[in-house]
Design a protein around this motif. Sequence first.
Motif, PDB file in Angstrom:
ATOM      1  N   LEU A 126     -83.105 -38.911  87.347  1.00 27.06           N
ATOM      2  CA  LEU A 126     -81.917 -39.672  86.968  1.00 27.06           C
ATOM      3  C   LEU A 126     -82.219 -40.398  85.678  1.00 27.06           C
ATOM      4  N   MET A 127     -81.287 -40.298  84.733  1.00 27.91           N
ATOM      5  CA  MET A 127     -81.484 -41.078  83.497  1.00 27.91           C
ATOM      6  C   MET A 127     -80.295 -42.014  83.332  1.00 27.91           C
ATOM      7  N   ALA A 128     -80.584 -43.295  83.125  1.00 27.22           N
ATOM      8  CA  ALA A 128     -79.504 -44.246  82.869  1.00 27.22           C
ATOM      9  C   ALA A 128     -78.964 -43.976  81.467  1.00 27.22           C
ATOM     10  N   THR A 129     -77.643 -43.982  81.324  1.00 27.90           N
ATOM     11  CA  THR A 129     -77.035 -43.747  80.009  1.00 27.90           C
ATOM     12  C   THR A 129     -77.724 -44.647  78.985  1.00 27.90           C
ATOM     13  N   PRO A 130     -78.299 -44.048  77.928  1.00 25.62           N
ATOM     14  CA  PRO A 130     -79.024 -44.880  76.971  1.00 25.62           C
ATOM     15  C   PRO A 130     -78.100 -45.872  76.269  1.00 25.62           C
ATOM     16  N   ARG A 131     -78.665 -46.971  75.817  1.00 24.16           N
ATOM     17  CA  ARG A 131     -77.861 -47.947  75.081  1.00 24.16           C
ATOM     18  C   ARG A 131     -77.311 -47.272  73.824  1.00 24.16           C
ATOM     19  N   PRO A 132     -76.101 -47.659  73.381  1.00 23.19           N
ATOM     20  CA  PRO A 132     -75.447 -46.929  72.290  1.00 23.19           C
ATOM     21  C   PRO A 132     -76.280 -46.882  71.007  1.00 23.19           C
ATOM     22  N   GLY A 150     -87.678 -30.578  85.677  1.00 23.76           N
ATOM     23  CA  GLY A 150     -86.597 -30.354  86.641  1.00 23.76           C
ATOM     24  C   GLY A 150     -85.239 -30.625  86.015  1.00 23.76           C
ATOM     25  N   THR A 151     -84.314 -31.077  86.849  1.00 26.68           N
ATOM     26  CA  THR A 151     -82.934 -31.298  86.414  1.00 26.68           C
ATOM     27  C   THR A 151     -82.759 -32.765  86.013  1.00 26.68           C
ATOM     28  N   VAL A 152     -82.331 -33.008  84.775  1.00 26.93           N
ATOM     29  CA  VAL A 152     -82.085 -34.387  84.333  1.00 26.93           C
ATOM     30  C   VAL A 152     -80.583 -34.662  84.469  1.00 26.93           C
ATOM     31  N   VAL A 153     -80.250 -35.696  85.225  1.00 27.33           N
ATOM     32  CA  VAL A 153     -78.839 -36.052  85.433  1.00 27.33           C
ATOM     33  C   VAL A 153     -78.641 -37.474  84.885  1.00 27.33           C
ATOM     34  N   THR A 154     -77.718 -37.589  83.919  1.00 27.65           N
ATOM     35  CA  THR A 154     -77.474 -38.910  83.332  1.00 27.65           C
ATOM     36  C   THR A 154     -76.359 -39.615  84.098  1.00 27.65           C
ATOM     37  N   VAL A 155     -76.627 -40.837  84.524  1.00 28.37           N
ATOM     38  CA  VAL A 155     -75.606 -41.620  85.234  1.00 28.37           C
ATOM     39  C   VAL A 155     -75.525 -43.017  84.606  1.00 28.37           C
ATOM     40  N   ARG A 156     -74.343 -43.635  84.749  1.00 29.87           N
ATOM     41  CA  ARG A 156     -74.223 -45.016  84.264  1.00 29.87           C
ATOM     42  C   ARG A 156     -75.141 -45.895  85.103  1.00 29.87           C
ATOM     43  N   GLU A 157     -75.664 -46.941  84.469  1.00 31.46           N
ATOM     44  CA  GLU A 157     -76.675 -47.722  85.174  1.00 31.46           C
ATOM     45  C   GLU A 157     -76.149 -48.327  86.479  1.00 31.46           C
ATOM     46  N   GLU A 158     -74.843 -48.654  86.511  1.00 31.52           N
ATOM     47  CA  GLU A 158     -74.311 -49.247  87.750  1.00 31.52           C
ATOM     48  C   GLU A 158     -74.252 -48.221  88.886  1.00 31.52           C
ATOM     49  N   GLN A 159     -74.397 -46.919  88.555  1.00 33.98           N
ATOM     50  CA  GLN A 159     -74.408 -45.884  89.609  1.00 33.98           C
ATOM     51  C   GLN A 159     -75.832 -45.527  90.027  1.00 33.98           C
TER      52      GLN A 159
END
Length: 257
Positions: A126-132, A150-159
Amino acid sequence: MTVGFVGAGNMARAMSLGWGDPILCTDAGSGRAAALAAEVGGSAVATNAELAAGSDLIVLAHKPALLGRVADEVTAGLTSRTSRTRAIVSVLAGATLADLQSAYPHVPVLRIEPNTLVQLRRGVLLMATPRPETDRALVAEIVELFERLGTVVTVREEQFSAASSVSGVGPAYWALLVEAQMDAAVRHGLTPEVAGRLITATMAGTAELLRQDDFDTLAARRAVTSPGGVTARGLAALERAGIRSAFNDAMDATVDD
Ligand SMILES: NC(=O)c1ccc[n+]([C@@H]2O[C@H](COP(=O)([O-])OP(=O)(O)OC[C@H]3O[C@@H](n4cnc5c(N)ncnc54)[C@H](OP(=O)(O)O)[C@@H]3O)[C@@H](O)[C@H]2O)c1
């Protein structure tokens, strides 16, 4: 990219075995860094400052509570003239991007949470959406590196907490489900070995089918369920036993929202 691990415990070992490239690493005195470097290649270095001076990418793989103390040690190396560190990736459970950026204000920081399957290059990361403000080309390069695990899945940090309550705990949940089905199969005369092979091969095929069919679980179930047939009876027994509420309870017990 030379990767430097702060910490040489379970997660550093799983990731570095998955990459299979030489690394730099440190520990807090146990000797695990030297053992890890001997196993995967590269070297254990004496201090986190030395690690920072020699790494293109630093992976924080120590316990989360040590964030501030380790940051002081690493920063001594980041500020050296020879430092080549381009970014820091934290795998520390619970440390937010804000926590990380405040500990490391002068380096781009990413938050990634791998599960233990990275060792087989079948992990979910899981990768937290990087700061803009984080350089996009740098992020793409780092994602490419982690996709080797493996599989990298980007999610918003609150998720993040909900996502981690699916993939982080997942290997343990699936192991429990396999164990339960194996025990039931053994009770009906199969050996654990035959049952294990049948179950894991069926899981792998079903996972692939669901991926190809956009996770259409209903279609997958209907395809093997004739009205009033064996699968229908088995599914009804699982529903009666409360399989859905068991997963709901497990999610409620683990999500931190
Ligand atoms: N294990 C998992 O499944 C998993 C999954 C996702 C995320 N994580 C995260 O990964 C991180 C590491 O977990 P782990 O299970 O690998 O822990 P671990 O096996 O206990 O390893 C921690 C490592 O950090 C080292 N360390 C402690 N202080 C240090 C310092 N000042 N400088 C350098 N190294 C230091 C320890 O050194 P010694 O060997 O000398 O004690 C040890 O090698 C945690 O933050 C955790 O939240 C773990």
